[in-house]
Design a protein around this motif. Sequence first.
Motif, mmCIF file in Angstrom:
data_model
loop_
_atom_site.group_PDB
_atom_site.id
_atom_site.type_symbol
_atom_site.label_atom_id
_atom_site.label_comp_id
_atom_site.label_asym_id
_atom_site.label_seq_id
_atom_site.Cartn_x
_atom_site.Cartn_y
_atom_site.Cartn_z
ATOM 1 N N ASP A 102 18.788 22.970 25.384
ATOM 2 C CA ASP A 102 19.348 23.738 26.755
ATOM 3 C C ASP A 102 19.692 22.853 27.772
ATOM 4 O O ASP A 102 20.213 22.938 28.714
ATOM 5 N N LEU A 144 13.465 24.159 22.971
ATOM 6 C CA LEU A 144 14.524 25.066 23.836
ATOM 7 C C LEU A 144 15.141 24.107 25.084
ATOM 8 O O LEU A 144 16.283 24.016 25.362
ATOM 9 N N ALA A 145 14.023 23.432 25.804
ATOM 10 C CA ALA A 145 14.402 22.682 26.970
ATOM 11 C C ALA A 145 15.289 21.710 26.436
ATOM 12 O O ALA A 145 16.444 21.175 27.123
ATOM 13 N N GLU A 184 9.156 25.809 23.631
ATOM 14 C CA GLU A 184 9.645 25.545 24.890
ATOM 15 C C GLU A 184 10.214 24.265 24.984
ATOM 16 O O GLU A 184 11.357 24.141 25.614
#
Lengths: 247, 195
Positions: free
Chosen positions: A13, A9-10, A6
């Motif tokens: 992204d 990815l954060a 998470e």
Amino acid sequence: MSKNYEHILAYLDNELSAEERAAFEKRLASEPPLAAEMDLLKEAQSRIAFQLKEEQAIADFQSHLQEAIQEDLQDKPTSFIKRYGLYITIAAAAIALLIIFWPGGSESLYRQYAQHPQLALTERSTDSEALAADATEKFNAGQYATAFDLLNDYSSYHPNDPEIILFQGICLLELGQAESAIPYFNQLHESNAINRYEGTWYLALTYLYISEQEASQTNLDRVISLLEEIPPSSAYYEEAQALLGEL
Amino acid sequence: MNHKRVVHIDQHYISGLAENRQEVITAIYRKFFPRIKRYILKNTGKEADAADIFQEAMVAIFQRARKGDFVLSCPFEAYLLTICRNLWLNELKHRKRQEVTNQEANVYKDKSAQQLGEETLLDQERDRFFWQKFELLGRSCKDILKLSWSGIGMQQVAEQLEISYQYARKKKSECIGRLMELIKNDPAFAKLKYE
């Protein structure tokens, strides 16, 4: 672990605040396993995304590749032309000129159409190299009897070579031994060899020759049906069609 | 390790392939396939093997060329032959036959060709490996990853899939977790060379 993803990815992204981003980069610097995990994820993403994006391009490429190969397979006589070089092209051009300008009547159809390719065996680097050179020289000089003997010797090094078979047949045909030439051309005609339509063409020419020698029509049907078998992909298609027109 | 490679004059083949140009593909086939066929036939292969190996090599080169940063630093022929040779050696290993001659070994002494060829095949191997793992994911994971890797933000992904943004993020994270697990649990992963 999923928690880590998470975060990764954060980060990837671009969904972290400036402080969160700085904190995560600090962690990356001090935790090599986390950095390695991120690198692996980045690689997986870039490779899979590439494949997803390229699916259509790869399919197009494969069909282009198939086209190139198929075209060549259909055109097998083309590789034959390549191999026998410019000569066959010159022979074809000579035939075309003959067809256009032939005054008609005085010479046999067989003679008009029997424009043989030149032999070119010198590429082959084997024990039989000298033999190949001799056979090439004699055939191209029109010394068919000697060429036939040399090709016979040469064929013991290359048994069942379809190109040798073709030229053996041509020698016999030129020596006026049409009946003896038939099995050679027939062997090609009934094979899957790359030059099988050369076999068909020469078989037709042989029957045409016989028909003219005997001044009878009996073999002409055979000539016509053989010529009709030669497909558009063959290098002899145009000649076959022209000869059919004359017949 | 990353010294600058000098572009070889044959780079135009790479550009032509990257643009998927039929005439370039046909020209390559006509010009180089006969030699590849000769090599395969000399080394216990058949004509059909030669065609398969050629196609596989061309796809590997095509994919590498499409990545855009590829510099050909050796003759195209040497590069193509190196790839075909390596593919054929692998194939023979699979078939448990190893009697390969060195008839065309001179070509492969081109160090640059050897290095480029090996890099290209490794690149393709990695592409394939990751793709196979992706293929093992369930439909919903594939959809969300496909969308989110197409260059749009997670907000748009959520909208397109008609799910909440929070759920989309959570789901993506789960899918990534699953994908990474598939990658790391495959023994083949350890065999992929990483520098």
